[in-house]
Design an enzyme around this catalytic site. Structure first.
Site, PDB file in Angstrom:
ATOM      1  CD  GLN A  51      40.085  42.175  35.945  1.00 13.25           C
ATOM      2  OE1 GLN A  51      39.247  41.893  35.084  1.00 13.25           O
ATOM      3  NE2 GLN A  51      40.421  43.001  36.076  1.00 13.25           N
ATOM      4  CG  HIS A  54      39.048  36.996  33.054  1.00  9.91           C
ATOM      5  ND1 HIS A  54      37.942  37.881  32.112  1.00  9.91           N
ATOM      6  CD2 HIS A  54      39.929  38.336  33.912  1.00  9.91           C
ATOM      7  CE1 HIS A  54      38.701  38.925  31.997  1.00  9.91           C
ATOM      8  NE2 HIS A  54      39.927  39.004  32.310  1.00  9.91           N
ATOM      9  CG  ASN A  89      39.866  37.327  29.692  1.00  6.83           C
ATOM     10  OD1 ASN A  89      39.100  38.456  28.826  1.00  6.83           O
ATOM     11  ND2 ASN A  89      40.990  37.538  30.242  1.00  6.83           N
ATOM     12  CD  GLU A  90      43.751  39.824  27.489  1.00 13.44           C
ATOM     13  OE1 GLU A  90      44.373  39.801  28.862  1.00 13.44           O
ATOM     14  OE2 GLU A  90      43.021  40.972  27.472  1.00 13.44           O
ATOM     15  CE1 TYR A 114      41.741  47.495  28.189  1.00 16.40           C
ATOM     16  CE2 TYR A 114      42.267  45.435  27.241  1.00 16.40           C
ATOM     17  CZ  TYR A 114      42.038  46.636  27.793  1.00 16.40           C
ATOM     18  OH  TYR A 114      40.988  45.719  28.646  1.00 16.40           O
ATOM     19  CD  GLU A 136      38.950  42.256  28.367  1.00 19.88           C
ATOM     20  OE1 GLU A 136      40.108  43.360  28.858  1.00 19.88           O
ATOM     21  OE2 GLU A 136      38.911  41.479  29.035  1.00 19.88           O
ATOM     22  CD1 TRP A 171      39.163  46.784  31.309  1.00 27.64           C
ATOM     23  CD2 TRP A 171      37.950  44.905  31.509  1.00 27.64           C
ATOM     24  NE1 TRP A 171      38.974  46.026  32.393  1.00 27.64           N
ATOM     25  CE2 TRP A 171      38.608  44.987  32.529  1.00 27.64           C
ATOM     26  CE3 TRP A 171      37.524  44.031  31.342  1.00 27.64           C
ATOM     27  CZ2 TRP A 171      38.339  44.499  33.487  1.00 27.64           C
ATOM     28  CZ3 TRP A 171      36.805  43.006  31.837  1.00 27.64           C
ATOM     29  CH2 TRP A 171      38.013  43.320  33.679  1.00 27.64           C
ATOM     30  CD  GLU A 177      44.144  46.241  35.792  1.00 25.29           C
ATOM     31  OE1 GLU A 177      42.657  46.654  34.996  1.00 25.29           O
ATOM     32  OE2 GLU A 177      45.194  45.121  34.695  1.00 25.29           O
ATOM     33  CD1 TRP A 178      43.919  41.981  35.696  1.00 23.77           C
ATOM     34  CD2 TRP A 178      43.849  40.330  37.884  1.00 23.77           C
ATOM     35  NE1 TRP A 178      42.815  41.219  35.774  1.00 23.77           N
ATOM     36  CE2 TRP A 178      42.641  40.284  36.308  1.00 23.77           C
ATOM     37  CE3 TRP A 178      43.477  39.292  38.348  1.00 23.77           C
ATOM     38  CZ2 TRP A 178      41.062  39.547  36.462  1.00 23.77           C
ATOM     39  CZ3 TRP A 178      42.367  38.631  38.093  1.00 23.77           C
ATOM     40  CH2 TRP A 178      41.391  38.671  37.305  1.00 23.77           C
TER      41      TRP A 178
HETATM   42  C1  BGC Z   1      41.888  41.660  31.188  1.00 24.79           C
HETATM   43  C2  BGC Z   1      42.108  42.834  32.529  1.00 24.79           C
HETATM   44  C3  BGC Z   1      42.139  43.101  32.476  1.00 24.79           C
HETATM   45  C4  BGC Z   1      42.383  44.376  31.042  1.00 24.79           C
HETATM   46  C5  BGC Z   1      42.671  45.545  31.898  1.00 24.79           C
HETATM   47  C6  BGC Z   1      43.092  42.358  30.029  1.00 24.79           C
HETATM   48  O1  BGC Z   1      43.857  41.921  29.989  1.00 24.79           O
HETATM   49  O2  BGC Z   1      41.142  40.830  30.345  1.00 24.79           O
HETATM   50  O3  BGC Z   1      41.366  41.735  33.074  1.00 24.79           O
HETATM   51  O4  BGC Z   1      42.117  44.013  33.512  1.00 24.79           O
HETATM   52  O5  BGC Z   1      43.258  44.209  30.570  1.00 24.79           O
HETATM   53  O6  BGC Z   1      44.375  45.320  32.068  1.00 24.79           O
END
Ligand code: BGC
Length: 451
Positions: A9, A110, A154-155, A284, A344, A390, A397-398
């Protein structure tokens, strides 16, 4: 307290110094996969600008920096010949952090799988376990003398679910078979990675991270919505952590998961658990779940915030600070977990540069409110011991490209100029270093020290 990032990223320099392609390099090159045709070929150019960025991090009083290693920088083909220049880069980065008293926290994986491995089936091929072992061994031997905090994956739910079931993330594969195969292999790798790091580095602190959403039934009076919530919880919040804790896959709540046994070999059950020193929680938002007869496998659907008329971010995620509090309490109930760290938490809002400043009051408020909830949980006895925002800078952002901005620091992707946002200035003050600190652990003001 710290900030989190990930290699793909921020680094850019996608072909520099012998780096091999990753599945995200390939995926971003396919038309229609990433919003506006964006890609991470240059991104924040962190590969070349890490020195300045660490310097800024230091000026912002940030004591802990979480970043990931790009597998294909270190092993361009995923296994076999290592790339010394890639290893040198991470050595420079790690040394640069340590020189400034910033503690590096490293994630092994990641989401940026070497493309060569995907050609051979990627996460759906059982050989990924030995490829991952080789990579983990190499990282431990190259960086383990200085890295004291590790995270294996990661996730996994996100890279397996979005990448191998929904096809909206790299490598863009779909279907229940690839999902179940990738799930089992990732669960084996999470434990295997833990064992390799522990054997090689007995004094290191080893964790792994999970995406965790607080879930509630959309219509609390409907039993069907409660059932739907339980099934979604089993997939989103329990699928990887429970086998890791020795509890097996949550088959009782999602009987379809039984089919994962097709990918299991005798003795695998014993290979799934690992005693992590900490569990990284990445939260989040909250999701509301309703029964949905036509949704295959789960008979459940998420009700988006827009339909509920509640505040949301650029990612269309509800802003709901108590979510992090409930999630911490939820994971705190597992007696096998020794420690929780928020690895995060953060938000994307539409930032604007006005007279050279970014006054991101919504993000500032979001972080403050979430921190309050984390502290509340801690005061109630939840074993949470750390919080990472984060992210440090805006970044790729993917599938959403550069549209959502998550940073404490604004990035102008044309000029690579950095502007510390109001949230970043506030975080700097919050971390307020005492003039008496001697090690990164002692850094931080009173409130920050509580975490
Ligand atoms: C991920 C990050 C991503 C962030 C916000 C997480 O799911 O680890 O790579 O940018 O959330 O979407």
């Amino acid at each position: 307290m710290g900030v989190s990032t990930a290699a793909h990223q921020i680094e850019g320099a996608h072909t520099a110094d012998g780096k091999g392609p990753s599945i995200w390099d390939t995926f971003s090159g396919i038309k229609g996969k990433i919003q506006s045709g964006h890609h991470a070929n240059h991104s924040c150019d962190f590969y070349n600008r890490y020195g300045e960025d660490i310097c800024l991090m230091d000026q912002m009083n940030i004591p802990n920096f979480r970043f990931s290693l790009a597998w294909s920088r270190i092993l361009p083909k995923g296994h076999g010949q290592a790339n010394q220049k890639g290893i040198d880069y991470y050595n420079r980065l790690i040394d640069g952090c340590l020189e400034r008293n910033i503690e590096p926290w490293v994630t092994l994986y990641h989401w940026d799988l070497p493309q060569e491995l995907e050609h051979r089936g990627g996460w759906t091929n059982r050989d990924i376990v030995s490829w991952f072992q080789e990579y983990a061994h190499l990282c431990a031997s190259q960086f383990g003398d200085r890295i004291k905090h590790w995270m294996v994956l990661n996730e996994p739910m996100v890279f397996v679910g979005a990448g191998y079931f929904l096809g909206v993330h790299a490598p863009g594969r779909r279907g229940i078979k690839s999902f179940l195969a990738a799930t089992h292999h990732a669960a084996l790798c999470q434990a295997e990675g833990g064992r390799i790091l522990r054997n090689a580095l007995p004094h290191a602190e080893i964790g792994t991270t999970y995406s965790c959403s607080h879930l509630e039934p959309f219509r609390p009076t409907l039993i069907r919505d409660h059932g739907a919530t339980r099934r979604v919880d089993a997939i989103l919040n329990r699928l990887f952590i429970e086998p890791g804790l020795g509890l097996g896959y949550p088959i009782a709540d999602v009987p379809y998961l039984r089919r994962i046994q097709e990918f299991m070999r005798p003795g695998d059950e014993a290979l799934l658990p690992f005693e992590f020193d900490f569990i990284g929680i990445q939260n989040y938002t909250r999701e509301m779940v309703k029964y949905a007869f036509f949704t295959p496998f789960l008979q459940a659907a998420l009700v988006p915030p827009k339909k509920r008329g509640v505040a949301s971010t650029v990612m269309n995620w509800e802003v709901y600070p108590p979510a992090i509090y409930h999630i911490l309490h939820k994971y705190n109930k597992y007696p096998q977990i020794k420690k929780l760290i928020i690895t995060e938490n953060g938000a994307a809002f539409p930032d604007q540069v006005v007279n050279g400043e970014v006054n991101d009051t919504q993000r500032l408020h979001y972080i403050q409110e979430h921190l309050k909830q984390v502290l509340k949980a801690k005061q109630e006895g939840v074993k949470v011991d750390g919080y990472f925002v984060w992210s440090f800078t805006d970044n790729f952002e993917w599938a959403e490209g550069y549209h959502p901005r998550f940073g404490l620091v604004y990035v102008d992707f044309e000029t690579q100029q950095r502007i510390v946002k109001a949230s970043g200035k506030w975080y700097t003050e919050f971390l307020n270093p005492s003039p008496f600190w001697t090690s990164p652990k002692n850094r931080g003001g009173d409130a920050a020290a509580a975490l």
